[in-house]
Design a protein around this motif. Sequence first.
Motif, PDB file in Angstrom:
ATOM      1  N   TYR A  71       0.851  -1.190   0.000  1.00 27.09           N
ATOM      2  CA  TYR A  71       0.000   0.000   0.000  1.00 27.09           C
ATOM      3  C   TYR A  71       0.884   1.236   0.000  1.00 27.09           C
ATOM      4  O   TYR A  71       1.872   1.319   0.741  1.00 27.09           O
ATOM      5  N   SER A  73       1.272   4.478   1.222  1.00 30.79           N
ATOM      6  CA  SER A  73       0.675   5.327   2.253  1.00 30.79           C
ATOM      7  C   SER A  73       1.185   6.755   2.151  1.00 30.79           C
ATOM      8  O   SER A  73       2.060   7.070   1.346  1.00 30.79           O
ATOM      9  N   VAL A  91      -3.009   2.695  10.338  1.00 30.31           N
ATOM     10  CA  VAL A  91      -3.519   2.665   8.961  1.00 30.31           C
ATOM     11  C   VAL A  91      -5.051   2.699   8.959  1.00 30.31           C
ATOM     12  O   VAL A  91      -5.675   3.448   8.214  1.00 30.31           O
ATOM     13  N   GLU A  95      -5.603   5.912   6.939  1.00 25.20           N
ATOM     14  CA  GLU A  95      -5.152   5.705   5.570  1.00 25.20           C
ATOM     15  C   GLU A  95      -6.224   4.962   4.775  1.00 25.20           C
ATOM     16  O   GLU A  95      -6.499   5.299   3.634  1.00 25.20           O
TER      17      GLU A  95
END
Lengths: 330, 314
Positions: A71, A73, A91, A95
Amino acid sequence: MENLLEIRNLKITTLRGKNTVRLLDKVDLSVKKKCSFGVVGESGCGKSITANAILGLLPYPLRVSEGSIRYDSKDGEKELLALSKKEMRAVRGQEISMIFQEPMTSLDPIFTVEMQMFEALSFHHPHMGKGEMRERALEMLRRVNIPRPEQTLSSYAHQLSGGQLQRIMIAIALINDPRLLLADEPTTALDVTIQAQILKLMNDLKEQNDTSIIMITHDLGVIAETCEEVAVFYAGQIVEQASVVELFQHTAHPYTLGLLRAVTSLGGESRKLYTIPGIVPPGGQWSQGCRFADRCEQCREQCRRAMPALREIAPGHLCRCFLHGEEVEA
Amino acid sequence: MRDYIIRRLLTLIPILIGVSIAIFIVMQLIPGDVVSGILGIEETPELRAMWEAKLGLDKPLIQQYFSWIGKALTGDFGESFRTGAPVFPEIMNRFKISAELALLACVIAWIIALPLGILSSLKRNSIIDRIVRVVALLGVSVPNFASATLLILFLSKTFNYYTPVKYVGLFENFGTNMEIMLLPAFILGSVMAGSVMRMTRSSMLEVLRQDYIKAVRAKGAPERVTIFRHAFKNSSIPIVTLIGMQIGGLMGGTVVIEQIFSIPGLGQFTLTGITQRDFPVVQGCVLFIAFLYVVINLLVDILYTYIDPRISYS
């Protein structure tokens, strides 16, 4: 990273008695930035568990046995499956957020909306003051078109309707400006008229915020309305993947075709509603060959002997079917 | 809410009248009476008649009942047939002791049961969970008279412990009081802990499956917030109900445990009253216990509204 999220070779298993049973099989998915990605299939195909795996929310005894979820981020690339619990909590909600199928049961019944919105903020901004949180919460409620946001803040879940609750869930999910929203059948439990409003809202918010969405649904109509890319899941595998336009215009896999024929439409001649015969074979009862073979109208002998590979049949269009090539899954 | 509380308290009236009639009838039905208890082998018809007249037992039953209830309505629960001492102050004295025992037992039960019940639900099917479940089952199924006598036997053999003969009040000597009370409280608490643990575990498991728990986790909640603020609070209604019923039972005194540990609580008082056919004592004790039950249940119902906003009585 070019993509926002890259899932590679993801396998999920569960325990049935003492046996390990596979539920998801070698799934590859890439979600581009600022894109809506649809995941479609019947119940039990592995759509929801894929989304839960992204956030590390698989319920016991399900677990990821193999694979990688990368991912991109806000602060660099992350391998989500390798994060510590604490890193994963940072996260979640900040996120990557998630909304669920049942808005009626997604809010804690014994706390006010305000408390649950503040909570979402305070997990990631522990020093934010009450006033600032209230302002932010009100702003989010206005953005999801909640009438009388002040009054709604002090309400409890049982005082609100399903549509309002799903708006609130979306507001909570987006309150920290996540880059990715996982929407697990967000409209399934709602009235048709409310469904359309919620989908429009999600589209609008996506445009405003540059949020990518993974839309999980069993309804191709929802996909057509909201998504750019789509992957069709069947029995723990991806059987077809393409852009939405390509998928609808050049449908390749018999399962996708079945799903399309099963969509009800207004207008047109009236006919008996089409259904694909049979049910999805549950994990642990998958055949060696093509998993759709038993329900497929175009099944050949070859389909029962070997599993077709997921191959590119046109640029950006993947399909797992011997009708479109003889390649066998390794 | 105020109206609700008043309404609930009003239901006390028929409940207490019903209970008092039932007790009165039962006391008539059991063989033996207070006079033969007092006189023993010296009983003669003249002495008996004299005592019956003195205690008012020569009057018709209906009249006996109404003269008692008439006084009870003014707050006078009469005097003990045996000692002549007023019943009500004695009930209050005894209640303080039983209440202390009950509260101690509850605290012990909660300290054991709540953390273990929660832990057991979180570590479902693990070794810890299995051990907790077996211990809880033992707590529920071993009768307290058995565990109490075994414990006394064990402690007296190994640590030279003996059950104190004379009760010492909490405010007379805290240390000695604890020496007397902790053991029976532990026995009572362990029985309570068994059922509270089981209730906590099953209620938590039920709540942990709910969507909103997953939604809380998806917001990035630390586990302790998910478990205590959301899961535990949501699972506490059945636990509170159970605890309320248990406190009701304990406050009214525990006959067996008070007897074994010679604690002069309400249970012991009631038992003595029954064996001596001391009607005013039995009637007073039973009514007081019924009153406690109703009030504690009311408190539990009010507590619900603080836990769950969906419950309201207006």
